[in-house]
Design a protein around this motif. Structure first.
Motif, PDB file in Angstrom:
ATOM      1  N   PRO A   1       2.252   6.542  30.012  1.00  0.00           N
ATOM      2  CA  PRO A   1       1.162   6.956  29.131  1.00  0.00           C
ATOM      3  C   PRO A   1       1.579   8.098  28.207  1.00  0.00           C
ATOM      4  CG  PRO A   1       0.342   6.630  31.339  1.00  0.00           C
ATOM      5  CD  PRO A   1       1.834   6.453  31.411  1.00  0.00           C
ATOM      6  N   LYS A   2       2.387   9.006  28.764  1.00  0.00           N
ATOM      7  CA  LYS A   2       2.828  10.157  27.951  1.00  0.00           C
ATOM      8  C   LYS A   2       3.670   9.677  26.766  1.00  0.00           C
ATOM      9  CE  LYS A   2       3.515  14.423  26.911  1.00  0.00           C
ATOM     10  NZ  LYS A   2       2.461  14.940  26.001  1.00  0.00           N
ATOM     11  N   GLN A   3       4.561   8.709  27.038  1.00  0.00           N
ATOM     12  CA  GLN A   3       5.404   8.172  25.967  1.00  0.00           C
ATOM     13  C   GLN A   3       4.557   7.476  24.914  1.00  0.00           C
ATOM     14  OE1 GLN A   3       7.911   5.873  28.583  1.00  0.00           O
ATOM     15  NE2 GLN A   3       9.674   7.224  28.246  1.00  0.00           N
ATOM     16  N   VAL A   4       3.554   6.739  25.363  1.00  0.00           N
ATOM     17  CA  VAL A   4       2.669   6.036  24.432  1.00  0.00           C
ATOM     18  C   VAL A   4       1.935   7.063  23.576  1.00  0.00           C
ATOM     19  CG1 VAL A   4       0.679   4.489  24.232  1.00  0.00           C
ATOM     20  CG2 VAL A   4       2.419   4.069  25.972  1.00  0.00           C
ATOM     21  N   GLU A   5       1.473   8.118  24.237  1.00  0.00           N
ATOM     22  CA  GLU A   5       0.753   9.185  23.527  1.00  0.00           C
ATOM     23  C   GLU A   5       1.629   9.787  22.429  1.00  0.00           C
ATOM     24  OE1 GLU A   5      -0.993  12.184  26.099  1.00  0.00           O
ATOM     25  OE2 GLU A   5      -0.813  13.688  24.496  1.00  0.00           O
ATOM     26  N   ASP A   6       2.900  10.090  22.797  1.00  0.00           N
ATOM     27  CA  ASP A   6       3.826  10.675  21.826  1.00  0.00           C
ATOM     28  C   ASP A   6       4.078   9.729  20.669  1.00  0.00           C
ATOM     29  OD1 ASP A   6       3.937  12.918  23.316  1.00  0.00           O
ATOM     30  OD2 ASP A   6       5.838  12.417  24.317  1.00  0.00           O
ATOM     31  N   MET A   7       4.231   8.440  20.986  1.00  0.00           N
ATOM     32  CA  MET A   7       4.463   7.450  19.936  1.00  0.00           C
ATOM     33  C   MET A   7       3.287   7.411  18.958  1.00  0.00           C
ATOM     34  SD  MET A   7       6.114   4.150  21.832  1.00  0.00           S
ATOM     35  CE  MET A   7       6.085   3.165  20.342  1.00  0.00           C
ATOM     36  N   ALA A   8       2.103   7.517  19.523  1.00  0.00           N
ATOM     37  CA  ALA A   8       0.917   7.469  18.674  1.00  0.00           C
ATOM     38  C   ALA A   8       0.833   8.688  17.766  1.00  0.00           C
ATOM     39  CB  ALA A   8      -0.334   7.345  19.537  1.00  0.00           C
ATOM     40  N   LEU A   9       1.070   9.864  18.378  1.00  0.00           N
ATOM     41  CA  LEU A   9       0.918  11.107  17.618  1.00  0.00           C
ATOM     42  C   LEU A   9       1.995  11.281  16.562  1.00  0.00           C
ATOM     43  CD1 LEU A   9      -0.170  13.510  20.490  1.00  0.00           C
ATOM     44  CD2 LEU A   9      -1.567  12.794  18.542  1.00  0.00           C
ATOM     45  N   THR A  10       3.210  10.771  16.866  1.00  0.00           N
ATOM     46  CA  THR A  10       4.313  10.960  15.924  1.00  0.00           C
ATOM     47  C   THR A  10       4.370   9.850  14.884  1.00  0.00           C
ATOM     48  OG1 THR A  10       5.770   9.837  17.466  1.00  0.00           O
ATOM     49  CG2 THR A  10       5.743  12.237  17.550  1.00  0.00           C
ATOM     50  N   ASN A  11       3.535   8.816  15.055  1.00  0.00           N
ATOM     51  CA  ASN A  11       3.521   7.735  14.062  1.00  0.00           C
ATOM     52  C   ASN A  11       3.097   8.292  12.705  1.00  0.00           C
ATOM     53  OD1 ASN A  11       2.299   5.405  12.536  1.00  0.00           O
ATOM     54  ND2 ASN A  11       3.146   4.346  14.319  1.00  0.00           N
ATOM     55  N   PRO A  12       3.823   7.928  11.648  1.00  0.00           N
ATOM     56  CA  PRO A  12       3.500   8.481  10.324  1.00  0.00           C
ATOM     57  C   PRO A  12       2.034   8.269   9.927  1.00  0.00           C
ATOM     58  CG  PRO A  12       5.462   7.092  10.226  1.00  0.00           C
ATOM     59  CD  PRO A  12       4.960   7.003  11.621  1.00  0.00           C
ATOM     60  N   ALA A  13       1.470   7.149  10.348  1.00  0.00           N
ATOM     61  CA  ALA A  13       0.088   6.854   9.970  1.00  0.00           C
ATOM     62  C   ALA A  13      -0.897   7.844  10.585  1.00  0.00           C
ATOM     63  CB  ALA A  13      -0.268   5.436  10.395  1.00  0.00           C
ATOM     64  N   ALA A  14      -0.477   8.472  11.689  1.00  0.00           N
ATOM     65  CA  ALA A  14      -1.381   9.370  12.395  1.00  0.00           C
ATOM     66  C   ALA A  14      -1.656  10.632  11.589  1.00  0.00           C
ATOM     67  CB  ALA A  14      -0.808   9.728  13.756  1.00  0.00           C
ATOM     68  N   ALA A  15      -0.651  11.062  10.803  1.00  0.00           N
ATOM     69  CA  ALA A  15      -0.744  12.333  10.096  1.00  0.00           C
ATOM     70  C   ALA A  15      -2.027  12.429   9.272  1.00  0.00           C
ATOM     71  CB  ALA A  15       0.486  12.496   9.200  1.00  0.00           C
ATOM     72  N   LYS A  16      -2.346  11.320   8.638  1.00  0.00           N
ATOM     73  CA  LYS A  16      -3.504  11.255   7.762  1.00  0.00           C
ATOM     74  C   LYS A  16      -4.806  11.621   8.478  1.00  0.00           C
ATOM     75  CE  LYS A  16      -5.685   7.661   5.028  1.00  0.00           C
ATOM     76  NZ  LYS A  16      -5.574   6.235   4.733  1.00  0.00           N
ATOM     77  N   TRP A  17      -4.887  11.198   9.752  1.00  0.00           N
ATOM     78  CA  TRP A  17      -6.132  11.389  10.497  1.00  0.00           C
ATOM     79  C   TRP A  17      -6.171  12.722  11.226  1.00  0.00           C
ATOM     80  CZ3 TRP A  17      -9.248   8.012   8.670  1.00  0.00           C
ATOM     81  CH2 TRP A  17      -8.726   6.790   8.193  1.00  0.00           C
ATOM     82  N   ILE A  18      -4.960  13.283  11.408  1.00  0.00           N
ATOM     83  CA  ILE A  18      -4.896  14.567  12.113  1.00  0.00           C
ATOM     84  C   ILE A  18      -4.980  15.729  11.121  1.00  0.00           C
ATOM     85  CG2 ILE A  18      -3.445  16.024  13.591  1.00  0.00           C
ATOM     86  CD1 ILE A  18      -2.287  13.430  14.767  1.00  0.00           C
ATOM     87  N   GLU A  19      -4.526  15.470   9.943  1.00  0.00           N
ATOM     88  CA  GLU A  19      -4.421  16.483   8.898  1.00  0.00           C
ATOM     89  C   GLU A  19      -5.679  17.349   8.795  1.00  0.00           C
ATOM     90  OE1 GLU A  19      -4.083  14.832   5.044  1.00  0.00           O
ATOM     91  OE2 GLU A  19      -3.056  16.568   4.203  1.00  0.00           O
ATOM     92  N   GLY A  20      -5.445  18.685   8.892  1.00  0.00           N
ATOM     93  CA  GLY A  20      -6.551  19.625   8.738  1.00  0.00           C
ATOM     94  C   GLY A  20      -7.453  19.707   9.955  1.00  0.00           C
TER      95      GLY A  20
END
Length: 921
Positions: free
Chosen positions: A883-902
């Motif tokens: 699960p931890k690896q999956v979590e990291d993959m999700a957070l580091t995915n380039p597409a994630a930046a858009k939703w995390i930004e700010g």
RNA sequence: GCAGAAAUGGUGGAAUGGUAGACACGAGGGACUUAAAAUCCCUUGGCCUUUAUCGGCUGUGUGGGUUCGAGUCCCACUUUCUGUACCA
């Protein structure tokens, strides 16, 4: 390759007949499975596409169980006695047997085309003497038994006779029509006739004066379930109440068991609930009220013993025996006038007429707790058939009593704190009691529930009455003043009925010159010549009702040609009960109650091993018709297309659905349909005439009947079978719509194409993708069949075909597996494929495949990644990722930046194999 | 009145609490064809953005609630279907 369904289907149907493929025999080495359809009444109209729905479902299940290695019993027969054949006979003079036989032949022909796996060697017909012999025999057993309440089962009437001879009624615990008390000496002094009359009150099949539903138009009585809203279910003729001497079955004695044993059954909750309501258990008390200036005790039933302080009057049913006893000379005229008025009303009129009516008897009852005098009325809102036919009226807390009290200006005493009874009664069973204190009993301050309990206890102790459970379930009326039914093996000597010898069975239905009642109002059998015993005693003129023959037919299928018994011990012990029963929910309060009763009776006699006949029940939905409409502009012969009709003043006209395809009208066909439409003009949309549609009952008069023969002719039985299942969930009612059938037919054609490319000699193993696809199908189809979710399993086949086509696979092993899976659904085509693949035996003898979970496993798992629950993108992680690896993959995915930004990531939820949800804020 | 079941695109209907609309019909576009039928391919909840992609918003009868997350569970309501009803 061409899909020639006609050639394929007739060839395999012949093969099954020649090889007796679906013959069922007792085989102790195999586990049995009994699949039963509710057998049809062979009507003159033949089958429409709605009838086979349940048969197809049960056939799929039977074939599936057989492939799983069970010894499957799957029989079919005909419920051949019934009113329509007799009505037809009256009109045409043709013997009902002739039309029935013709109709059966037509049904059989239609059924055969659909490719069912019925064992026709076991066919039964309820009008066949070899069959109805056992219906008559069962009646005789019921005549010769009584219901013992202590043993809680049926016992031989001879036991009761012995008891009477030794002890009279002392210590007798038998279900009985009326309260009887006599000593042994009195019994022994009775004549045979008198003794028989007494016994008639105890027999399970008994003759008695009862209130019956009399249908003048049909010239016969009807059972409660044959009447709906005051008219006959068949024909819609008015029904009235009448007292007649009739044969009855003491079903009411079985009410507690019929209710309790519902819990054992795998039936739908709604159906069980319907039966519970029909049985209608209610706990209450029977109480005795004294009558002023009389020794008479007025007995009533109430579930609200707590409201006794609010009783301000009593009401008797018009048919109650108390009426004559309580009517004073001054009131005699008024009461008789009222009784006359009521007796002229039919059941329907009584129901429609909600006006309050009634009359004072002139007598007063005494409230046992307050000593107050209360007037006794007669009114038709009290039913003679329920409880004791008399009630204590509590206007404050019963809406019917309230209406009556207001009409006759009788006092209303509220008994529950805070209840406002100025406008309406307070019927709820809750609250704190008030105004309820007498010299011996005080209920004030108690909750209703506690007050009921306390009052019951009090009246039992004081001998004012007794706690009693009442059932709504009535005894079944078993006589019909009709020709086309089973004759009773009964003759009359000295005016009392006697059973014939069992050697006289079957007692054959005699010939008559007409199927109408006789001039002096006797049933049609009154016309039969020589209808008496060799000694000259007259034989019963009534016949048995439709449910007689259908009540134990499932037992007869186990051993249909047995001349010694209804069913042999061996057959009964092997087949036991019906594992799966498929049929319509409309039989909930008729056949399904009577059958359970009949079976329990035979169980009590030790003749069958199971006390419930149908373990699991599935109710298929009704298939409705889909009518098409054209719109005629008023006073013209011009018809406007559906989309444009609102611009005109139009009359909708039903059009034969055979002239319509996908709601588009065949305009030439329409002109040729009827002379009036010869010169019809059309206002079209996009060059086409679009019809409107409505969902209605499927019937000839609506021009919306679809005949399965036509579908089989055009598309084949396999397409019909698949399409009926694909239409929607089995249990749901739905309209028949031929529009979608091309999709299913296309699927089969594609499958034929794929098989034509398959090499029977191919021994290559399945590729990983193909294997996954096939095992996914095995799992889905297996689970869907178990859940009767046939529509989704048909879809699963289509998906599998698409996948295999995409993979360009014609792997032999894959195709072979699919063939077995397909066999329950499309048996003809499956048989064809099976033989194409090089097998000599029937696919019915193949082995149902099992799926391998490992084959379904993916190397990678797709995780939808959501932010605050809203899915945004998908990542693919190795199947063994933590699960931890999956979590990291999700957070580091380039597409994630858009939703995390700010925002800050507050929490990450990883559900292994499912989803990643990231909470931001 | 009471009891039971249900409500998702133009239609029939899929969705162990985890990317709503599987599968099919219908519709639109295209290929093949002299043409039609048949067959095959693409699009198809709505709205917006874009030449197109990419993308965004909204959406499972209504209103609340539980939950990281609801077509799905809970509460209330509306509507529809089915059964049953002067049952004391």
């Amino acid at each position: 390759m061409e899909y020639n369904h006609k050639e394929i289907e007739s060839r395999w149907q012949q093969y099954w007949r020649d090889n007796n493929t679906y013959r069922a025999e007792i085989n102790p080495d195999k586990k049995k499975f009994y699949v039963l359809d509710m057998f049809p009444y062979p009507s003159g109209a033949g089958l429409h596409v709605g009838h086979p729905l349940g048969y197809i479902a049960s056939d799929i299940y039977s074939r599936y169980k057989r492939l799983q290695g069970f010894n499957v019993l799957h029989p079919m027969g005909y419920d051949a006695y019934g009113l329509p054949a007799e009505q037809y006979a009256i009109q045409t003079g043709q013997h009902p047997e002739k039309t029935t036989t013709e109709n059966i032949a037509r049904y059989r022909n239609q059924l055969d085309k659909i490719g069912f796996s019925f064992d026709w060697n076991r066919e039964i017909r309820t009008c066949d003497p070899e069959y109805y012999k056992w219906t008559q025999w069962a009646f005789m057993q019921m005549f010769d038994h009584y219901y013992d309440l202590k043993a809680d089962k049926a016992l031989p009437i001879s036991d009761l006779v012995a008891h009477f001879a030794a002890n009279g009624t002392e210590g007798v615990t038998a279900a009985c029509g009326k309260e009887l008390n006599f000593s042994a000496a009195e019994w022994n002094a009775m004549t045979e006739k008198e003794q028989r009359e007494v016994l008639m009150n105890y027999r399970i099949a008994y003759q008695g004066e009862t209130m019956v539903n009399w249908c003048e138009a049909l010239g016969t009585v009807l059972a409660n379930d044959e009447v709906s809203e005051g008219v006959s279910v068949r024909g819609g003729h008015p029904v009235e109440q009448k007292v007649m001497n009739q044969w009855c079955l003491r079903v009411s004695a079985y009410a507690p068991r019929l209710l309790d044993d519902l819990n054992k059954l795998e039936w739908s909750e709604s159906l069980k609930e319907t039966q519970r309501n029909w049985i209608g258990r209610s706990e209450g008390a029977e109480m005795k009220f004294g009558v002023k200036d009389s020794d008479l005790q007025l007995e009533i039933f109430t579930t609200r013993a707590d409201t006794i302080f609010g009783v301000t009057f009593m009401v008797l049913a018009p048919e109650s025996e108390y009426v004559a006893q309580l009517t004073t000379p001054e009131q005699k005229e008024a009461v008789e006038a009222y009784l006359k008025e009521v007796s002229h009303k039919t059941e329907r009129e009584r129901q429609i007429d909600k006006r309050v009516s009634g009359v004072f008897t002139g007598s007063y009852a005494i409230n046992p707790l307050t000593g107050k005098e209360i007037p006794v009325y007669v009114s038709d809102y009290v039913l003679a058939g329920y409880g004791t036919g008399a009630i204590m009226a509590v206007p404050a807390h019963d809406s019917r009593d309230y209406a009556f009290a207001r009409h006759f200006n009788l006092p209303v005493i509220p008994l529950i704190e805070g209840a406002d009874v100025s406008e309406e009664s307070f019927d709820a069973k809750e609250g704190i009691m008030i105004n309820s204190e007498g010299p011996e009993l005080n209920l004030n301050g108690l909750q209703v529930k506690d007050a009921i309990a306390k009052t019951k206890k009090f009246i039992e102790e004081k001998g004012l009455g007794k706690v009693k459970v009442n059932y709504r379930l009535r005894d079944a009326i078993f006589s019909r003043q009709r020709y086309w039914g089973e004759p009773f093996p009964v003759y009359y000597k000295d005016g009392v009925p006697y059973l014939m010898d069992t050697e006289a069975l079957p007692l054959l239905l005699p010939e008559v010159d007409s199927y109408l009642p006789t001039a002096d109002g006797q049933p049609p059998l009154g016309r039969a010549k020589g209808w008496h015993t060799p000694e000259g005693y007259p034989i019963e003129l009534c016949t048995m009702p439709g449910f007689a023959g259908s009540s134990a037919y499932y037992l007869r299928y186990m051993d249909p040609r047995n001349n010694e018994a209804l069913v042999s011990k061996e057959a009964d012990e092997y087949w036991q009960d019906v594992d799966l029963y498929v049929g319509g929910a409309e039989h909930a309060t008729g056949h399904l109650i009577y059958s359970r009763f009949w079976n329990k009776f035979l169980y009590d006699l030790g003749l069958v091993v199971k006390d419930e006949p149908f373990r699991k029940l599935v109710n298929q939905g009704m298939i409705q018709g889909r009518s098409n409409f054209v719109y005629r502009i008023k006073d013209t012969n011009t018809f406007v297309s559906h989309g444009l009709k609102d611009n005109y003043d139009v009359t909708p006209i039903r059009v034969d659905i055979n002239l319509v395809s996908n709601d588009i009208l065949d305009t030439d066909g329409f002109r040729a349909w009827r002379p009036d439409f010869k010169d019809a003009e059309f206002i079209l949309e996009d060059g086409k005439y679009h019809c409107g549609y409505a969902v209605e009952k499927m019937s000839k008069s609506m021009f919306n009947v679809v005949n399965p023969d036509d579908i089989v002719e055009r598309y084949g039985a396999d397409t019909l079978r698949l399409y009926e299942m694909f239409l929607g969930p089995l249990e749901q009612s739905k309209p028949w719509d031929t529009n979608g059938i091309d999709g299913v037919n296309r699927f089969l054609k594609k499958l034929v194409g794929l098989f034509s490319k398959t090499d029977p000699e191919d021994n290559t193993p399945m590729s990983k993708e193909v294997r996954k696809s096939v095992h996914k199908l095995i799992k889905k189809v297996t689970q869907d069949i178990e859940n009767f979710s046939f529509n989704t399993s048909v879809a699963a086949f289509m998906i599998a075909l698409n996948e295999l086509t995409a993979l360009k696979s014609t792997n032999r092993e894959a195709m072979e597996t699919i063939t077995i899976l397909l066999a329950p659904f499309a048996p003809h085509l499956a048989e064809e494929f099976w033989h194409q693949l090089g097998h000599d035996s029937s696919v019915a003898d193949a082995k149902w495949p099992e799926w391998d979970e490992n084959a379904l496993k993916e190397d990678t798992v797709k995780y939808p990644v959501s932010f605050n629950g809203k899915s945004r993108f998908v990542i693919e992680a190795p199947a063994d990722a933590t699960p931890k690896q999956v979590e990291d993959m999700a957070l580091t995915n380039p597409a994630a930046a858009k939703w995390i930004e700010g925002k800050t990531v507050k929490k990450v939820i990883v559900v292994p194999g499912k989803i990643v949800n990231i909470v931001v804020g």
